[in-house]
Motif scaffolding. Structure first.
Motif, PDB file in Angstrom:
ATOM      1  N   ALA A 124      28.755 -15.761  56.619  1.00  0.00           N
ATOM      2  CA  ALA A 124      28.549 -16.925  55.757  1.00  0.00           C
ATOM      3  C   ALA A 124      27.088 -17.349  55.786  1.00  0.00           C
ATOM      4  CB  ALA A 124      29.443 -18.067  56.224  1.00  0.00           C
ATOM      5  N   GLY A 125      26.539 -17.559  54.622  1.00  0.00           N
ATOM      6  CA  GLY A 125      25.172 -18.064  54.538  1.00  0.00           C
ATOM      7  C   GLY A 125      24.087 -17.012  54.580  1.00  0.00           C
ATOM      8  N   VAL A 126      24.449 -15.713  54.562  1.00  0.00           N
ATOM      9  CA  VAL A 126      23.423 -14.676  54.695  1.00  0.00           C
ATOM     10  C   VAL A 126      22.453 -14.701  53.520  1.00  0.00           C
ATOM     11  CG1 VAL A 126      24.842 -12.868  53.608  1.00  0.00           C
ATOM     12  CG2 VAL A 126      23.003 -12.241  55.185  1.00  0.00           C
ATOM     13  N   LEU A 127      22.946 -14.975  52.315  1.00  0.00           N
ATOM     14  CA  LEU A 127      22.057 -15.034  51.160  1.00  0.00           C
ATOM     15  C   LEU A 127      21.188 -16.296  51.190  1.00  0.00           C
ATOM     16  CD1 LEU A 127      24.316 -13.707  48.254  1.00  0.00           C
ATOM     17  CD2 LEU A 127      22.572 -12.488  49.572  1.00  0.00           C
ATOM     18  N   ILE A 128      21.745 -17.402  51.670  1.00  0.00           N
ATOM     19  CA  ILE A 128      20.964 -18.634  51.793  1.00  0.00           C
ATOM     20  C   ILE A 128      19.839 -18.433  52.806  1.00  0.00           C
ATOM     21  CG2 ILE A 128      21.014 -21.068  52.468  1.00  0.00           C
ATOM     22  CD1 ILE A 128      23.922 -21.143  51.528  1.00  0.00           C
ATOM     23  N   ALA A 129      20.164 -17.802  53.926  1.00  0.00           N
ATOM     24  CA  ALA A 129      19.147 -17.530  54.942  1.00  0.00           C
ATOM     25  C   ALA A 129      18.059 -16.620  54.388  1.00  0.00           C
ATOM     26  CB  ALA A 129      19.794 -16.886  56.166  1.00  0.00           C
ATOM     27  N   ALA A 130      18.472 -15.618  53.605  1.00  0.00           N
ATOM     28  CA  ALA A 130      17.499 -14.692  53.023  1.00  0.00           C
ATOM     29  C   ALA A 130      16.571 -15.425  52.068  1.00  0.00           C
ATOM     30  CB  ALA A 130      18.223 -13.563  52.297  1.00  0.00           C
ATOM     31  N   VAL A 131      17.125 -16.306  51.240  1.00  0.00           N
ATOM     32  CA  VAL A 131      16.312 -17.060  50.286  1.00  0.00           C
ATOM     33  C   VAL A 131      15.320 -17.963  51.019  1.00  0.00           C
ATOM     34  CG1 VAL A 131      16.389 -18.903  48.567  1.00  0.00           C
ATOM     35  CG2 VAL A 131      17.973 -16.992  48.394  1.00  0.00           C
ATOM     36  N   LEU A 132      15.787 -18.656  52.056  1.00  0.00           N
ATOM     37  CA  LEU A 132      14.918 -19.577  52.785  1.00  0.00           C
ATOM     38  C   LEU A 132      13.795 -18.835  53.510  1.00  0.00           C
ATOM     39  CD1 LEU A 132      17.579 -22.045  54.231  1.00  0.00           C
ATOM     40  CD2 LEU A 132      15.890 -22.531  52.461  1.00  0.00           C
ATOM     41  N   LEU A 133      14.118 -17.706  54.123  1.00  0.00           N
ATOM     42  CA  LEU A 133      13.088 -16.947  54.834  1.00  0.00           C
ATOM     43  C   LEU A 133      12.111 -16.293  53.854  1.00  0.00           C
ATOM     44  CD1 LEU A 133      15.079 -15.324  57.792  1.00  0.00           C
ATOM     45  CD2 LEU A 133      13.409 -17.183  57.889  1.00  0.00           C
ATOM     46  N   TRP A 134      12.624 -15.836  52.719  1.00  0.00           N
ATOM     47  CA  TRP A 134      11.720 -15.296  51.710  1.00  0.00           C
ATOM     48  C   TRP A 134      10.742 -16.368  51.245  1.00  0.00           C
ATOM     49  CZ3 TRP A 134       9.491 -11.271  49.770  1.00  0.00           C
ATOM     50  CH2 TRP A 134       8.872 -11.358  48.517  1.00  0.00           C
ATOM     51  N   ASP A 135      11.217 -17.599  51.148  1.00  0.00           N
ATOM     52  CA  ASP A 135      10.344 -18.685  50.704  1.00  0.00           C
ATOM     53  C   ASP A 135       9.246 -18.964  51.724  1.00  0.00           C
ATOM     54  OD1 ASP A 135      10.171 -20.407  48.359  1.00  0.00           O
ATOM     55  OD2 ASP A 135      10.319 -22.070  49.781  1.00  0.00           O
ATOM     56  N   VAL A 136       9.520 -18.716  53.009  1.00  0.00           N
ATOM     57  CA  VAL A 136       8.478 -18.863  54.028  1.00  0.00           C
ATOM     58  C   VAL A 136       7.338 -17.898  53.741  1.00  0.00           C
ATOM     59  CG1 VAL A 136       7.940 -18.501  56.478  1.00  0.00           C
ATOM     60  CG2 VAL A 136      10.031 -19.711  55.826  1.00  0.00           C
ATOM     61  N   LEU A 137       7.683 -16.636  53.439  1.00  0.00           N
ATOM     62  CA  LEU A 137       6.667 -15.642  53.122  1.00  0.00           C
ATOM     63  C   LEU A 137       5.910 -16.019  51.854  1.00  0.00           C
ATOM     64  CD1 LEU A 137       5.243 -12.930  53.428  1.00  0.00           C
ATOM     65  CD2 LEU A 137       7.254 -11.820  52.428  1.00  0.00           C
ATOM     66  N   PHE A 138       6.649 -16.404  50.829  1.00  0.00           N
ATOM     67  CA  PHE A 138       6.026 -16.749  49.546  1.00  0.00           C
ATOM     68  C   PHE A 138       5.089 -17.939  49.688  1.00  0.00           C
ATOM     69  CE2 PHE A 138       6.423 -19.329  45.584  1.00  0.00           C
ATOM     70  CZ  PHE A 138       5.648 -18.514  44.772  1.00  0.00           C
ATOM     71  N   ARG A 139       5.560 -18.992  50.349  1.00  0.00           N
ATOM     72  CA  ARG A 139       4.742 -20.200  50.479  1.00  0.00           C
ATOM     73  C   ARG A 139       3.597 -19.996  51.461  1.00  0.00           C
ATOM     74  NH1 ARG A 139       6.646 -24.521  47.876  1.00  0.00           N
ATOM     75  NH2 ARG A 139       8.753 -24.360  47.041  1.00  0.00           N
ATOM     76  N   GLY A 140       3.792 -19.135  52.460  1.00  0.00           N
ATOM     77  CA  GLY A 140       2.702 -18.827  53.380  1.00  0.00           C
ATOM     78  C   GLY A 140       1.535 -18.181  52.658  1.00  0.00           C
ATOM     79  N   GLN A 141       1.843 -17.218  51.790  1.00  0.00           N
ATOM     80  CA  GLN A 141       0.805 -16.551  50.999  1.00  0.00           C
ATOM     81  C   GLN A 141       0.205 -17.508  49.975  1.00  0.00           C
ATOM     82  OE1 GLN A 141       1.760 -15.141  47.413  1.00  0.00           O
ATOM     83  NE2 GLN A 141      -0.443 -15.406  47.242  1.00  0.00           N
ATOM     84  N   LEU A 142       1.056 -18.247  49.286  1.00  0.00           N
ATOM     85  CA  LEU A 142       0.587 -19.133  48.230  1.00  0.00           C
ATOM     86  C   LEU A 142      -0.244 -20.283  48.800  1.00  0.00           C
ATOM     87  CD1 LEU A 142       0.919 -19.124  45.152  1.00  0.00           C
ATOM     88  CD2 LEU A 142       2.739 -20.811  45.420  1.00  0.00           C
ATOM     89  N   GLY A 143       0.093 -20.722  50.015  1.00  0.00           N
ATOM     90  CA  GLY A 143      -0.655 -21.801  50.636  1.00  0.00           C
ATOM     91  C   GLY A 143      -2.109 -21.429  50.862  1.00  0.00           C
ATOM     92  N   VAL A 144      -2.361 -20.187  51.294  1.00  0.00           N
ATOM     93  CA  VAL A 144      -3.738 -19.716  51.477  1.00  0.00           C
ATOM     94  C   VAL A 144      -4.426 -19.569  50.122  1.00  0.00           C
ATOM     95  CG1 VAL A 144      -5.155 -17.767  52.241  1.00  0.00           C
ATOM     96  CG2 VAL A 144      -3.266 -18.560  53.668  1.00  0.00           C
ATOM     97  N   SER A 145      -3.757 -18.908  49.186  1.00  0.00           N
ATOM     98  CA  SER A 145      -4.363 -18.619  47.880  1.00  0.00           C
ATOM     99  C   SER A 145      -4.662 -19.891  47.097  1.00  0.00           C
ATOM    100  CB  SER A 145      -3.431 -17.716  47.064  1.00  0.00           C
ATOM    101  OG  SER A 145      -3.120 -16.535  47.759  1.00  0.00           O
ATOM    102  N   LEU A 146      -3.708 -20.831  47.081  1.00  0.00           N
ATOM    103  CA  LEU A 146      -3.886 -22.047  46.284  1.00  0.00           C
ATOM    104  C   LEU A 146      -4.991 -22.944  46.839  1.00  0.00           C
ATOM    105  CD1 LEU A 146      -0.402 -23.327  45.073  1.00  0.00           C
ATOM    106  CD2 LEU A 146      -2.288 -22.434  43.728  1.00  0.00           C
TER     107      LEU A 146
END
Length: 272
Positions: free
Chosen positions: A65-87
Protein backbone atom coordinates in the motif's frame (compact mmCIF):
# COMPACT_ATOMS: atom_id res chain seq x y z
CA UNK A 1 -10.96 47.17 -52.98
CA UNK A 2 -7.41 47.82 -54.13
CA UNK A 3 -6.58 49.66 -50.90
CA UNK A 4 -8.00 46.77 -48.88
CA UNK A 5 -5.88 44.28 -50.82
CA UNK A 6 -2.79 46.39 -50.23
CA UNK A 7 -3.59 46.60 -46.54
CA UNK A 8 -4.08 42.83 -46.31
CA UNK A 9 -0.88 42.25 -48.28
CA UNK A 10 1.13 44.58 -46.05
CA UNK A 11 -0.31 42.93 -42.94
CA UNK A 12 0.54 39.49 -44.30
CA UNK A 13 4.13 40.58 -44.96
CA UNK A 14 4.48 41.89 -41.41
CA UNK A 15 3.08 38.63 -40.01
CA UNK A 16 5.47 36.66 -42.25
CA UNK A 17 8.38 38.82 -41.08
CA UNK A 18 7.58 38.14 -37.43
CA UNK A 19 7.13 34.40 -38.07
CA UNK A 20 10.53 34.41 -39.81
CA UNK A 21 12.07 36.18 -36.83
CA UNK A 22 10.70 33.60 -34.40
CA UNK A 23 11.74 30.77 -36.74
CA UNK A 24 15.32 32.05 -36.80
CA UNK A 25 15.23 32.28 -32.99
CA UNK A 26 13.96 28.71 -32.76
CA UNK A 27 16.38 27.39 -35.38
CA UNK A 28 19.33 29.02 -33.63
CA UNK A 29 18.60 27.39 -30.26
CA UNK A 30 19.07 23.62 -30.11
CA UNK A 31 17.46 23.38 -26.62
CA UNK A 32 14.23 24.84 -28.04
CA UNK A 33 14.27 22.45 -31.01
CA UNK A 34 14.90 19.53 -28.68
CA UNK A 35 12.02 20.56 -26.44
CA UNK A 36 9.49 20.31 -29.28
CA UNK A 37 9.89 16.55 -29.59
CA UNK A 38 11.04 15.99 -26.04
CA UNK A 39 7.81 15.94 -24.03
CA UNK A 40 5.76 13.65 -26.30
CA UNK A 41 8.67 11.22 -26.61
CA UNK A 42 9.44 11.03 -22.89
CA UNK A 43 5.76 10.67 -21.97
CA UNK A 44 5.32 7.91 -24.54
CA UNK A 45 8.37 5.98 -23.33
CA UNK A 46 7.61 6.25 -19.61
CA UNK A 47 3.90 5.40 -19.85
CA UNK A 48 4.72 2.64 -22.33
CA UNK A 49 6.97 0.97 -19.74
CA UNK A 50 4.35 1.48 -17.01
CA UNK A 51 1.64 -0.10 -19.19
CA UNK A 52 3.93 -2.97 -20.15
CA UNK A 53 4.75 -3.68 -16.52
CA UNK A 54 1.19 -3.39 -15.23
CA UNK A 55 -0.10 -5.71 -17.98
CA UNK A 56 1.91 -8.59 -16.55
CA UNK A 57 1.90 -7.55 -12.87
CA UNK A 58 -1.66 -6.41 -12.21
CA UNK A 59 -1.48 -7.22 -8.47
CA UNK A 60 1.80 -5.37 -7.96
CA UNK A 61 0.34 -2.20 -6.46
CA UNK A 62 -1.86 -4.15 -4.05
CA UNK A 63 1.19 -5.90 -2.57
CA UNK A 64 2.47 -2.73 -0.91
CA UNK A 65 0.00 0.00 0.00
CA UNK A 66 1.26 3.44 -0.90
CA UNK A 67 4.12 2.34 -3.16
CA UNK A 68 3.06 4.72 -5.94
CA UNK A 69 2.55 7.59 -3.48
CA UNK A 70 6.03 6.99 -2.06
CA UNK A 71 7.47 6.90 -5.58
CA UNK A 72 5.79 10.20 -6.48
CA UNK A 73 6.98 11.92 -3.30
CA UNK A 74 10.57 10.71 -3.66
CA UNK A 75 10.64 11.63 -7.33
CA UNK A 76 9.55 15.13 -6.32
CA UNK A 77 12.58 15.34 -4.00
CA UNK A 78 14.85 14.76 -7.00
CA UNK A 79 12.91 17.16 -9.21
CA UNK A 80 12.76 19.96 -6.65
CA UNK A 81 16.39 19.42 -5.63
CA UNK A 82 17.51 20.03 -9.21
CA UNK A 83 15.02 22.83 -9.82
CA UNK A 84 15.99 24.57 -6.59
CA UNK A 85 19.59 24.98 -7.79
CA UNK A 86 18.62 25.94 -11.35
CA UNK A 87 15.88 28.41 -10.42
CA UNK A 88 17.98 30.26 -7.84
CA UNK A 89 20.62 30.72 -10.54
CA UNK A 90 18.05 31.76 -13.17
CA UNK A 91 16.58 34.34 -10.81
CA UNK A 92 19.99 36.02 -10.74
CA UNK A 93 20.12 35.89 -14.54
CA UNK A 94 16.60 37.27 -14.98
CA UNK A 95 17.30 40.16 -12.59
CA UNK A 96 20.65 40.86 -14.32
CA UNK A 97 22.37 40.52 -10.97
CA UNK A 98 24.94 37.84 -11.76
CA UNK A 99 27.74 40.24 -12.63
CA UNK A 100 27.07 42.29 -9.48
CA UNK A 101 27.50 39.23 -7.28
CA UNK A 102 31.00 38.55 -8.49
CA UNK A 103 32.37 42.04 -8.10
CA UNK A 104 31.83 41.30 -4.40
CA UNK A 105 34.15 38.98 -2.39
CA UNK A 106 31.73 36.10 -3.06
CA UNK A 107 33.52 32.97 -4.28
CA UNK A 108 32.00 30.48 -6.75
CA UNK A 109 32.15 27.70 -4.15
CA UNK A 110 30.31 29.80 -1.60
CA UNK A 111 27.66 30.66 -4.16
CA UNK A 112 27.18 26.95 -4.99
CA UNK A 113 26.74 26.12 -1.29
CA UNK A 114 24.09 28.87 -1.07
CA UNK A 115 22.30 27.46 -4.14
CA UNK A 116 22.29 23.99 -2.58
CA UNK A 117 21.02 25.34 0.73
CA UNK A 118 18.14 27.11 -1.01
CA UNK A 119 17.44 23.92 -2.94
CA UNK A 120 17.12 22.00 0.33
CA UNK A 121 14.79 24.64 1.78
CA UNK A 122 12.61 24.69 -1.36
CA UNK A 123 12.44 20.89 -1.40
CA UNK A 124 11.42 20.59 2.25
CA UNK A 125 8.78 23.32 1.87
CA UNK A 126 7.39 21.56 -1.20
CA UNK A 127 7.43 17.91 -0.18
CA UNK A 128 6.73 17.95 3.57
CA UNK A 129 3.16 19.29 3.24
CA UNK A 130 2.42 16.73 0.50
CA UNK A 131 3.77 13.90 2.63
CA UNK A 132 1.72 15.00 5.63
CA UNK A 133 -1.47 15.40 3.57
CA UNK A 134 -1.13 11.84 2.26
CA UNK A 135 -1.74 10.54 5.81
CA UNK A 136 -5.35 11.76 6.31
CA UNK A 137 -6.30 11.61 2.62
CA UNK A 138 -4.90 8.19 1.63
CA UNK A 139 -4.06 6.63 4.99
CA UNK A 140 -0.41 6.24 3.99
CA UNK A 141 2.61 7.76 5.73
CA UNK A 142 5.92 7.80 3.91
CA UNK A 143 7.54 8.47 7.29
CA UNK A 144 6.85 4.84 8.25
CA UNK A 145 9.98 3.95 6.27
CA UNK A 146 12.03 5.27 9.18
CA UNK A 147 15.76 5.94 8.84
CA UNK A 148 16.05 4.50 5.30
CA UNK A 149 13.86 7.41 4.18
CA UNK A 150 16.65 9.78 5.25
CA UNK A 151 19.12 7.87 3.05
CA UNK A 152 16.71 7.89 0.09
CA UNK A 153 16.07 11.62 0.55
CA UNK A 154 19.78 12.47 0.87
CA UNK A 155 20.79 10.53 -2.24
CA UNK A 156 18.00 12.03 -4.35
CA UNK A 157 18.60 15.61 -3.33
CA UNK A 158 22.35 15.26 -3.89
CA UNK A 159 21.59 13.91 -7.35
CA UNK A 160 19.37 16.94 -7.89
CA UNK A 161 22.25 19.20 -6.86
CA UNK A 162 24.78 17.84 -9.33
CA UNK A 163 22.18 17.82 -12.10
CA UNK A 164 21.40 21.45 -11.26
CA UNK A 165 25.10 22.37 -11.40
CA UNK A 166 25.43 20.80 -14.85
CA UNK A 167 22.38 22.73 -16.06
CA UNK A 168 23.79 25.98 -14.65
CA UNK A 169 27.05 25.27 -16.51
CA UNK A 170 25.16 24.75 -19.78
CA UNK A 171 23.23 28.00 -19.31
CA UNK A 172 26.50 29.83 -18.64
CA UNK A 173 27.79 28.36 -21.89
CA UNK A 174 24.71 28.85 -24.10
CA UNK A 175 22.89 31.75 -22.42
CA UNK A 176 19.21 32.03 -21.53
CA UNK A 177 18.31 30.19 -24.73
CA UNK A 178 19.12 27.04 -22.75
CA UNK A 179 17.00 27.91 -19.69
CA UNK A 180 14.33 25.36 -20.68
CA UNK A 181 16.87 22.68 -19.69
CA UNK A 182 16.07 23.54 -16.08
CA UNK A 183 12.59 22.03 -16.55
CA UNK A 184 13.02 19.37 -19.21
CA UNK A 185 16.35 17.70 -18.41
CA UNK A 186 15.23 15.92 -15.24
CA UNK A 187 12.35 14.20 -17.04
CA UNK A 188 14.77 12.75 -19.57
CA UNK A 189 15.99 10.56 -16.72
CA UNK A 190 12.51 9.58 -15.51
CA UNK A 191 12.05 6.52 -17.79
CA UNK A 192 15.44 5.08 -16.77
CA UNK A 193 15.17 5.99 -13.09
CA UNK A 194 12.68 3.13 -12.53
CA UNK A 195 10.39 5.36 -10.47
CA UNK A 196 7.17 3.37 -10.96
CA UNK A 197 8.48 0.00 -12.16
CA UNK A 198 11.59 -2.14 -11.57
CA UNK A 199 14.71 -1.84 -13.71
CA UNK A 200 14.07 -5.35 -15.05
CA UNK A 201 11.20 -3.97 -17.17
CA UNK A 202 13.65 -1.98 -19.29
CA UNK A 203 15.42 -3.41 -22.36
CA UNK A 204 18.88 -4.78 -21.60
CA UNK A 205 20.80 -1.82 -23.01
CA UNK A 206 18.64 0.63 -21.04
CA UNK A 207 19.17 -1.34 -17.84
CA UNK A 208 22.87 -0.53 -18.06
CA UNK A 209 21.99 3.16 -18.32
CA UNK A 210 19.58 2.88 -15.36
CA UNK A 211 22.17 1.25 -13.11
CA UNK A 212 24.55 4.14 -13.81
CA UNK A 213 22.08 6.52 -12.13
CA UNK A 214 21.76 6.92 -8.34
CA UNK A 215 17.99 7.38 -8.72
CA UNK A 216 17.46 3.84 -10.05
CA UNK A 217 19.26 2.40 -7.03
CA UNK A 218 17.20 4.55 -4.67
CA UNK A 219 13.85 3.48 -6.14
CA UNK A 220 14.89 -0.18 -6.26
CA UNK A 221 15.89 0.14 -2.61
CA UNK A 222 12.55 1.79 -1.78
CA UNK A 223 10.59 -1.08 -3.35
CA UNK A 224 12.73 -3.69 -1.59
CA UNK A 225 11.96 -1.99 1.73
CA UNK A 226 8.22 -1.77 1.04
CA UNK A 227 7.72 -5.21 -0.53
CA UNK A 228 10.26 -7.32 1.38
CA UNK A 229 10.93 -5.25 4.49
CA UNK A 230 14.71 -5.32 3.90
CA UNK A 231 17.23 -2.51 3.56
CA UNK A 232 19.31 -2.98 0.42
CA UNK A 233 22.63 -1.56 1.53
CA UNK A 234 24.13 -2.47 -1.83
CA UNK A 235 21.76 -0.11 -3.61
CA UNK A 236 22.37 2.65 -1.08
CA UNK A 237 26.13 2.16 -1.44
CA UNK A 238 25.96 2.36 -5.22
CA UNK A 239 23.77 5.46 -5.06
CA UNK A 240 26.16 7.22 -2.67
CA UNK A 241 29.23 6.28 -4.72
CA UNK A 242 27.71 7.38 -8.01
CA UNK A 243 26.55 10.64 -6.46
CA UNK A 244 30.07 11.36 -5.19
CA UNK A 245 31.58 10.71 -8.63
CA UNK A 246 28.98 12.77 -10.49
CA UNK A 247 29.26 15.63 -7.99
CA UNK A 248 33.01 15.88 -8.61
CA UNK A 249 32.38 15.84 -12.37
CA UNK A 250 29.60 18.45 -12.11
CA UNK A 251 31.78 20.74 -9.97
CA UNK A 252 34.59 20.52 -12.54
CA UNK A 253 32.24 21.29 -15.46
CA UNK A 254 30.60 24.17 -13.57
CA UNK A 255 33.91 25.79 -12.58
CA UNK A 256 35.25 25.41 -16.11
CA UNK A 257 32.28 27.14 -17.76
CA UNK A 258 32.08 29.72 -14.97
CA UNK A 259 35.71 30.72 -15.51
CA UNK A 260 35.18 30.81 -19.28
CA UNK A 261 32.09 33.01 -18.84
CA UNK A 262 33.92 35.35 -16.47
CA UNK A 263 36.97 35.66 -18.73
CA UNK A 264 34.87 36.67 -21.75
CA UNK A 265 32.52 38.93 -19.77
CA UNK A 266 29.48 36.71 -20.23
CA UNK A 267 28.42 37.12 -16.60
CA UNK A 268 27.24 40.60 -17.55
CA UNK A 269 25.54 39.44 -20.75
CA UNK A 270 22.34 37.73 -19.68
CA UNK A 271 20.66 37.69 -23.09
CA UNK A 272 20.29 34.76 -25.41
Amino acid sequence: MTNMMRTIGASARRVAAMVLRYWYLLRGSWPRLLELAYWPTVQMIMWGFISQFMATNSTWVAQAAGVLIAAVLLWDVLFRGQLGVSLSFLEEMWSRNLGHLFVSPLRPGEWVVALMTMSLIRTLLGTLPAGLLAIPIFGYSIFDMGLPLVAFFANLIIMGWWLGLMIVALILRHGLGAESLAWVSIFLLAPVSAVYYPVSVLPGWLQAVAWSLPSAHVFEGMRALMFEGVIRWDHLGWAAGLNAAYMVLAAFIFLHFFNVARSRGALLQTGE
